[in-house]
Design a protein around this motif. Structure first.
Motif, mmCIF file in Angstrom:
data_model
loop_
_atom_site.group_PDB
_atom_site.id
_atom_site.type_symbol
_atom_site.label_atom_id
_atom_site.label_comp_id
_atom_site.label_asym_id
_atom_site.label_seq_id
_atom_site.Cartn_x
_atom_site.Cartn_y
_atom_site.Cartn_z
ATOM 1 N N UNK A 42 -14.761 -27.486 10.356
ATOM 2 C CA UNK A 42 -15.185 -26.144 9.967
ATOM 3 C C UNK A 42 -15.065 -25.165 11.124
ATOM 4 N N UNK A 43 -15.354 -25.605 12.336
ATOM 5 C CA UNK A 43 -15.187 -24.729 13.511
ATOM 6 C C UNK A 43 -13.728 -24.325 13.669
ATOM 7 N N UNK A 44 -12.820 -25.268 13.442
ATOM 8 C CA UNK A 44 -11.392 -24.949 13.523
ATOM 9 C C UNK A 44 -11.014 -23.928 12.468
ATOM 10 N N UNK A 45 -11.482 -24.138 11.237
ATOM 11 C CA UNK A 45 -11.154 -23.212 10.155
ATOM 12 C C UNK A 45 -11.721 -21.828 10.434
ATOM 13 N N UNK A 46 -12.952 -21.758 10.921
ATOM 14 C CA UNK A 46 -13.542 -20.455 11.242
ATOM 15 C C UNK A 46 -12.780 -19.764 12.369
ATOM 16 N N UNK A 47 -12.254 -20.544 13.303
ATOM 17 C CA UNK A 47 -11.448 -19.966 14.383
ATOM 18 C C UNK A 47 -10.111 -19.458 13.851
ATOM 19 N N UNK A 48 -9.523 -20.196 12.918
ATOM 20 C CA UNK A 48 -8.281 -19.747 12.295
ATOM 21 C C UNK A 48 -8.488 -18.412 11.588
ATOM 22 N N UNK A 49 -9.617 -18.294 10.901
ATOM 23 C CA UNK A 49 -9.900 -17.094 10.116
ATOM 24 C C UNK A 49 -10.445 -15.942 10.954
#
Length: 286
Positions: free
Chosen positions: A43-50
């Motif tokens: 989820x941290x990766x996805x939030x960073x992507x977004x």
């Protein structure tokens, strides 16, 4: 092949957790399954992507734009489903359609209504009265109804029964059929990923363990079972990346299954599932 998402050396430091040099791609026209145990960094990766979480280092490109550019452009071409709700409790699907029509130039009222009929979503019932499964379905069909080029999905099928989950997986497969749309799909339901994913990215303790095609992964990794007496000889050949000892024998996760099977044809060596791989990395003795 073009990439819908490119991540290079992504770093994010928290007090008790860090993403460390996360690097992988989401190819155009593909479904990439993003796996890892709770707290691994998905989820941290996805939030960073977004662009929801500000990365401390590295580069992210989404459809050729930075996360900040995507946010300024209202993410017209990106459909997002996170594992938490984002609709005001009193809104009805009909209201949500009206709001989204103001947000997205490509909002398709007809398609949204078609999805609602198909998945038994009542247009005039408030979101607060929806079951967990209905809420998940509504989030998914809303993300699809503005004709995005890319879907980023964090645990999208959690809470759905097997029948509806299968229908949603069919929707995802339909979405990429033209080979121009892409999906990054984070999920703990690994059987779903084994059905539809083209590539698997495995993150463990904030680091990418591997990023490869699903077919290569299933061919490369295997669970080998042998006696403790056989182990020393086998370990000379086996690329063991995880081990579990039982009362009577030893199980090893190997990443060179073809070589091991050729060297020890009489030893049981079964193809590893995604669950096997995650379990050995999370709990196996290295």
């Amino acid at each position: 092949m073009e990439n819908a998402i490119e991540i290079r050396g992504l770093n994010k430091q928290y007090k008790d957790f860090a993403l460390k040099d996360v690097t992988f791609n989401v190819p155009e026209g593909a479904i990439v399954g993003f796996i890892g145990e709770n707290g691994a960094g998905k989820t941290t990766t996805i939030k960073s992507i977004l662009g929801i979480a500000h990365a401390d280092g590295g580069e992210v490109s989404i459809l050729g734009s930075t996360p900040e550019q995507q946010r300024r452009n209202a993410s017209e071409d990106v459909g997002v489903v996170m594992d938490t709700g984002f609709f005001f409790e009193m809104l009805r699907p009909a209201d949500i359609s009206n709001v989204c029509a103001r947000m997205y130039h490509n909002w398709d009222r007809g398609l949204f209504q078609e999805y609602c009929r198909r998945f038994d979503i009542p247009m005039k019932k408030p979101y607060k009265d929806f079951s967990k499964g209905m809420r998940v379905k509504l989030r998914i069909i809303t993300a699809l109804s503005h004709h995005p080029k890319l879907l980023i999905l964090d645990e999208p099928t959690s809470g759905l029964d097997p029948v509806v989950r299968s229908d949603m997986l069919d929707l995802f497969l339909d979405f990429i059929q033209d080979e121009r749309h892409s999906i990054l799909l984070s999920s703990h339901i690994t059987s779903d990923l084994e059905k539809i994913a083209d590539y698997i990215v495995f993150i463990h303790e904030g680091r990418i363990v591997f990023s490869m095609s699903k077919d290569d992964m299933l061919q490369q990794f295997a669970v080998l079972k042998c006696s403790k007496e056989q182990l020393p000889e086998i370990m000379e050949v086996a690329g063991a990346v995880g081990r579990r000892d039982t009362k009577f024998d030893v199980e090893i996760l190997v990443d060179n299954a073809t070589e091991v099977r050729a060297a020890f044809p009489s030893v049981l060596c079964e193809s590893a599932s995604i669950d096997d791989i995650m379990t050995f990395f999370a709990k196996g003795e290295q």
